[in-house]
Design a protein around this motif. Structure first.
Motif, PDB file in Angstrom:
ATOM      1  N   HIS A  81       0.769  -1.079   0.151  1.00  0.00           N
ATOM      2  CA  HIS A  81       0.177  -0.058   0.032  1.00  0.00           C
ATOM      3  C   HIS A  81       0.859   1.234   0.035  1.00  0.00           C
ATOM      4  CE1 HIS A  81      -3.832  -2.184   0.996  1.00  0.00           C
ATOM      5  NE2 HIS A  81      -3.098  -2.955   1.642  1.00  0.00           N
ATOM      6  N   PHE A 124      -1.856   4.248   0.646  1.00  0.00           N
ATOM      7  CA  PHE A 124      -3.080   4.173   0.265  1.00  0.00           C
ATOM      8  C   PHE A 124      -4.023   2.901   0.276  1.00  0.00           C
ATOM      9  CE2 PHE A 124      -6.210   3.804  -3.546  1.00  0.00           C
ATOM     10  CZ  PHE A 124      -6.814   5.246  -3.270  1.00  0.00           C
ATOM     11  N   GLU A 126      -7.686   0.846  -0.404  1.00  0.00           N
ATOM     12  CA  GLU A 126      -9.073   0.915  -1.008  1.00  0.00           C
ATOM     13  C   GLU A 126     -10.462   0.540   0.048  1.00  0.00           C
ATOM     14  OE1 GLU A 126      -9.819   1.279  -4.116  1.00  0.00           O
ATOM     15  OE2 GLU A 126      -7.984   1.409  -5.197  1.00  0.00           O
ATOM     16  N   GLY A 147     -10.335  10.582   2.674  1.00  0.00           N
ATOM     17  CA  GLY A 147     -11.349   9.291   3.118  1.00  0.00           C
ATOM     18  C   GLY A 147     -11.734   9.432   4.341  1.00  0.00           C
ATOM     19  N   GLU A 186     -14.114   4.107   2.716  1.00  0.00           N
ATOM     20  CA  GLU A 186     -13.858   4.520   0.996  1.00  0.00           C
ATOM     21  C   GLU A 186     -12.264   4.512   0.706  1.00  0.00           C
ATOM     22  OE1 GLU A 186     -14.196   9.418   1.453  1.00  0.00           O
ATOM     23  OE2 GLU A 186     -16.118   8.077   1.969  1.00  0.00           O
ATOM     24  N   GLU A 187     -12.175   5.252  -0.343  1.00  0.00           N
ATOM     25  CA  GLU A 187     -10.667   5.100  -0.826  1.00  0.00           C
ATOM     26  C   GLU A 187      -9.939   6.177   0.169  1.00  0.00           C
ATOM     27  OE1 GLU A 187     -10.267   6.641  -4.659  1.00  0.00           O
ATOM     28  OE2 GLU A 187     -10.676   4.483  -5.684  1.00  0.00           O
TER      29      GLU A 187
END
Length: 542
Positions: A81, A124, A126, A147, A186-187
Motif C-alpha cells: 500500500h 493508500f 481501497e 477518505g 472508502e478510498e
C-alpha cells in the motif's frame, strides 16, 4: 509490664589523543596501571560507568523493542500500500493539527510533532481494506489524510471517522497487540510514522516530566507497598502521559487491558453497558462510579486481562498510563497478587512480630493469606486470626476499619502488643460487615499461622506467636539490639510476662537480686539512696 528472666546464666579521565609530553604519557600510563589493579578507585569508577551505560541500554531496549517475527504481519500487509507522495506545507499543517487532537500528542511541543511528521510515509487503501488489524503487533502510528475509516473491536463497529484523525498509538505506547481494527470505508490515504520514532519522541517529552510523575506515583494506592527504588523504575520505564477531551472514551468494556490509568487532573466515570454513536461517543449505560484526581482505574482487570467497564471523560483529563507489559517484566505475570502482597507486607511492617519473622516466615505468611472480596453489607465468615483491609471499609458496632487497618484474634491480641503500633485495632471485631461500597480483605487462619511458624520447632501456634512477641520486645531494649538471632531466640524462651498494677512495688532497694527485668509496656519509677532521687523509665529499659 516488666518481663522477668528466670535463672541466672543464661577507565581513566584522559581523552587518550595523540601527542603530549613525556610527563603526560607517564601519568596516563600510571593511571592505566592503577585502573587495571583490582579494587582500585579507578577500577571501581570504570565499573560504575559501565554499569550505568548497561542500565541505560537496557531501559532504552525495553522502550524500543527489537523487531522480530511478531512485527512481520503488519509490515507485510502495509508494504503493497506504500505510495510516493510529496510532503508540502499544507499537508504538514493539516497533519500537525490532527496530531494535536490525539490523546498521546496533545501535550507535546511543536518541534516534537514536526519531527514525527518528517518521519512519515504515505499509504493508500481501497474501501474495505484493513489499515490496522486487531491482534497484530503494532509497528506504525497513523494519521489519515483523505477518505474515511471505521474502528471495530471483535467485529463490532465502535466509530466511523472522516479525515483527519490519528490512531495506532495505544499498541505502540503500551507494547501490546492492536486492541481494535481500523478499516477504510472508502478510498483512504494515510501517513504513517515508524513506531520507533513515535516512542522516542514521546520518551524525550516524558523524561522532562519524570520528577513530577515520580511524586505523583507516591499518591497511587495500588503502589503503596513498593519501595522508592521500585517506584523509580516504573517512572523511568512504564509511564505514558495522555490528554483526553470531555466525552472521549479512554477504554472500552470487553477490550484487552493494556494499561493501568491514574487521573492526574479532571474527572471520569466508570460505565457498564451502553452503545456507541458513529462518532465514537458512548450513549446510555449505567454510571457505576465517578472518578476524580488521584484515582486509579483498570486494576480490577489485572486478573482477567479484560475490562469489565468502559471509562469515559466527563471533563478534559490528563492521565498517566502505566504499561502492563513492562510491569509484568518487572514484577512477574501475577501483577494483582504481587501488588496485594507488597501492600499487605507494607502494612504488617507496623506489626512488631512480623518485623522479627525470618524472610521465609514472612514469605509463607504473605503467600498463605487468603484474599476475600465482600459485597456491600456482606459479613465476614469463619474464624480469622489476622486481618488486613486492602480496599473499602468494614465495620462492627462502633469499630470501623479503613484501608490499611489490620487487626487480630483476641487470643493473640492479649500477648502481641508489647508496644503500641499504628493502624491496629485490638482484635477482629465481632461479625464485621463490608461498607456501602463493599471491601476487600486478606486474612490468615490458625492453619496459615502454623505453617509460618514451622521453623520454630514443636511450638503451638500460640506459643510460637508469643515467642516472636518476646523477641520483638527484646529488640526495643538497647542492650539486646545487637544480639545474634540464635542467642535472642534462646533468651526469649526464658522470658516471662509479669503484670503489675499502678503503684505496686516491683522490688525494693536492698533485696537479693534473683531476676532481671525489662520493661515491655508502661512506665516505672526507681528511687535510689537516702536523698530519694528518682528516674522514670519507659519501654525497652532494663
Amino acid at each position: 509490664m516488666p518481663v522477668r528472666i528466670e535463672g541466672g546464666d543464661g577507565g581513566n579521565g584522559s581523552d587518550g589523543g595523540d601527542g603530549g609530553d613525556e610527563s603526560c604519557s607517564k601519568e596516563n600510563s600510571s593511571q592505566e596501571e592503577a585502573a587495571r589493579e583490582p579494587n582500585s578507585p579507578l577500577q571501581r569508577s570504570e565499573t560504575a560507568k559501565r554499569r550505568k551505560r548497561r542500565m541505560r541500554t537496557q531501559t532504552v531496549g525495553r522502550l524500543m523493542p527489537r523487531r522480530g517475527k511478531e512485527d512481520n504481519a503488519e509490515r507485510t500487509r502495509l508494504a503493497p500500500h506504500k505510495r510516493e507522495k510529496e510532503k508540502d506545507e499544507d499537508t504538514r499543517r493539516v497533519l500537525i493539527a490532527g496530531m494535536k487532537a490525539n490523546r498521546f500528542c496533545k501535550t507535546m511541543p511543536d518541534d516534537a510533532l514536526h519531527k514525527l511528521f518528517d518521519s512519515m510515509e504515505y499509504f493508500f487503501f481501497e474501501a474495505g481494506e484493513a489499515i490496522v488489524q486487531q491482534g497484530e503487533t503494532g509497528v506504525c502510528f497513523f494519521c489519515s489524510h483523505t477518505g474515511a475509516t471505521r474502528m471495530e473491536i471483535d467485529g463490532k463497529v465502535i466509530s466511523e471517522r472522516k479525515a483527519v484523525c490519528c490512531f495506532g498509538g495505544v499498541a505502540l505506547m503500551y507494547h501490546s497487540q492492536r486492541t481494535s481494527s481500523v478499516i477504510a470505508v472508502e478510498e483512504t490515504g494515510v501517513w504513517a510514522a515508524p513506531g520507533e520514532v513515535f516512542r522516542q519522541v514521546l520518551k524525550e517529552h516524558y523524561e522532562a516530566h519524570q520528577d513530577e510523575n515520580m511524586r505523583f506515583l507516591d499518591n497511587i494506592s495500588l503502589f503503596d507497598g513498593l519501595s522508592p527504588q521500585q517506584k523509580a523504575r516504573i517512572a523511568t520505564m512504564a509511564l505514558v502521559i495522555e490528554k483526553v477531551a470531555p466525552g472521549e472514551v479512554v477504554a472500552v468494556q470487553g477490550s484487552q487491558l493494556v494499561s493501568l490509568f491514574v487521573i492526574k487532573t479532571g474527572k471520569m466515570r466508570r460505565v457498564l453497558g451502553g452503545t456507541f454513536n458513529d462518532d465514537g461517543t458512548l450513549v446510555g449505560g449505567e454510571t457505576v462510579t465517578e472518578l476524580t484526581t488521584g484515582r486509579c482505574f483498570g486494576e480490577r482487570a489485572l486478573s482477567t486481562g479484560k475490562l469489565t467497564y468502559s471509562f469515559v471523560a466527563d471533563t478534559e483529563c490528563e492521565l498517566i498510563g502505566v504499561r502492563i507489559e513492562l510491569l509484568r517484566q518487572a514484577f512477574g505475570e501475577d501483577l494483582a497478587g504481587t501488588f496485594q502482597r507488597l501492600f499487605v507486607g507494607s502494612v504488617l511492617q507496623q506489626f512488631p512480630v512480623y518485623v522479627h519473622m525470618g524472610p521465609s516466615q514472612r514469605a509463607k505468611l504473605l503467600h498463605s493469606m487468603e484474599a476475600r472480596a465482600l459485597k456491600a453489607g456482606e459479613q465476614l465468615e469463619g474464624t480469622v486470626k489476622l486481618l488486613v483491609l486492602t480496599e473499602g471499609e468494614m465495620s462492627s458496632g462502633d469499630v470501623k476499619l479503613v484501608r490499611g487497618d489490620w487487626c487480630q484474634d483476641e487470643s493473640l491480641s492479649s500477648m502481641q502488643q508489647l508496644r503500641s503500633v499504628q493502624n491496629c485495632k485490638p482484635c477482629v471485631p465481632s461479625s464485621p460487615k463490608a461498607g456501602p461500597a463493599g471491601c476487600s480483605v486478606v486474612v490468615a487462619t490458625s492453619e496459615t499461622l502454623k505453617k509460618c511458624f514451622e521453623g520454630l520447632g514443636d511450638l503451638t501456634c500460640k506459643d510460637a506467636f508469643e515467642q516472636l512477641s518476646k523477641i520483638s520486645a527484646m529488640k526495643t531494649a538497647p542492650m539486646f539490639r545487637y544480639l545474634g538471632s540464635s542467642s535472642t531466640s534462646e533468651l526469649a524462651k526464658r522470658l516471662k510476662l509479669v503484670r503489675f498494677q499502678r503503684g505496686e512495688v516491683v522490688f525494693t532497694e536492698g533485696d537479693k537480686a534473683t531476676n532481671f527485668f525489662m520493661l515491655a509496656q508502661g512506665e516505672v519509677v526507681t528511687y535510689s539512696g537516702k536523698a530519694g532521687a528518682r528516674t522514670i523509665h519507659g519501654p525497652g529499659s532494663c
